[in-house]
Design a protein around this motif. Structure first.
Motif, PDB file in Angstrom:
ATOM      1  N   TYR A  55       0.840  -1.200   0.000  1.00 23.71           N
ATOM      2  CA  TYR A  55       0.000   0.000   0.000  1.00 23.71           C
ATOM      3  C   TYR A  55       0.875   1.251   0.000  1.00 23.71           C
ATOM      4  O   TYR A  55       0.671   2.170  -0.793  1.00 23.71           O
ATOM      5  CB  TYR A  55      -0.934  -0.006   1.213  1.00 23.71           C
ATOM      6  N   ILE A  56       1.861   1.296   0.889  1.00 21.80           N
ATOM      7  CA  ILE A  56       2.755   2.455   0.974  1.00 21.80           C
ATOM      8  C   ILE A  56       3.529   2.633  -0.329  1.00 21.80           C
ATOM      9  O   ILE A  56       3.614   3.741  -0.871  1.00 21.80           O
ATOM     10  CB  ILE A  56       3.721   2.301   2.172  1.00 21.80           C
ATOM     11  N   ALA A  61       4.512   5.320  -5.551  1.00 23.04           N
ATOM     12  CA  ALA A  61       4.705   5.183  -6.999  1.00 23.04           C
ATOM     13  C   ALA A  61       3.715   6.041  -7.776  1.00 23.04           C
ATOM     14  O   ALA A  61       4.023   6.520  -8.871  1.00 23.04           O
ATOM     15  CB  ALA A  61       4.573   3.717  -7.404  1.00 23.04           C
ATOM     16  N   LEU A  62       2.530   6.241  -7.217  1.00 21.66           N
ATOM     17  CA  LEU A  62       1.504   7.070  -7.855  1.00 21.66           C
ATOM     18  C   LEU A  62       1.634   8.546  -7.480  1.00 21.66           C
ATOM     19  O   LEU A  62       0.822   9.367  -7.900  1.00 21.66           O
ATOM     20  CB  LEU A  62       0.105   6.563  -7.467  1.00 21.66           C
TER      21      LEU A  62
END
Length: 121
Positions: A55-56, A61-62
């Motif tokens: 999740y992190i 990355a986004l």
């Protein structure tokens, strides 16, 4: 929840499916739905840790900031009379209504929950 999973400030639930004979859960107190599963408690804990890390990493990355559980503020609707009584009590104690509420929550957690409340500050 007596023993939630914990990793990097995130908390995970522990559920069991008798139909599928597996354990499963999700990261609690964030808007995103991040789930995990395993057949043993050890597998579930590893899957939870992997889910948190994923999740992190996905958020980064986004170009997004990963949401943290419980941002530190919440709204409580208590009704006019209780609000007024609390405001008067805070005034008498020469503290803010927020501070009075923090103190009351801390006192409750100290006396009614298995885990001690984190230090005020």
């Amino acid at each position: 929840m007596n023993n939630p999973l914990k990793h990097k400030g995130y908390i995970g639930s522990i559920e069991a499916s008798l139909d599928d004979n597996c354990l499963f859960g999700k990261i609690l107190f964030i808007k995103a739905l991040v789930s995990y599963e395993g057949e043993t408690v050890e597998e579930l804990d590893a899957a939870f840790r992997e889910a948190v890390d994923d999740y992190i990493n996905t958020c980064q990355a986004l170009g997004q900031t990963p949401e943290k559980p419980c941002k530190g503020s919440f709204n409580v609707r208590v009704g006019h009379d209780l609000h007024l009584a609390a405001a008067l009590a805070a005034s008498r104690k020469k503290v803010t209504l927020n501070e009075l509420t923090r103190q009351a929550l801390n006192e409750f957690l100290l006396h009614h929950c298995a885990e001690p409340a984190p230090a005020l500050g």
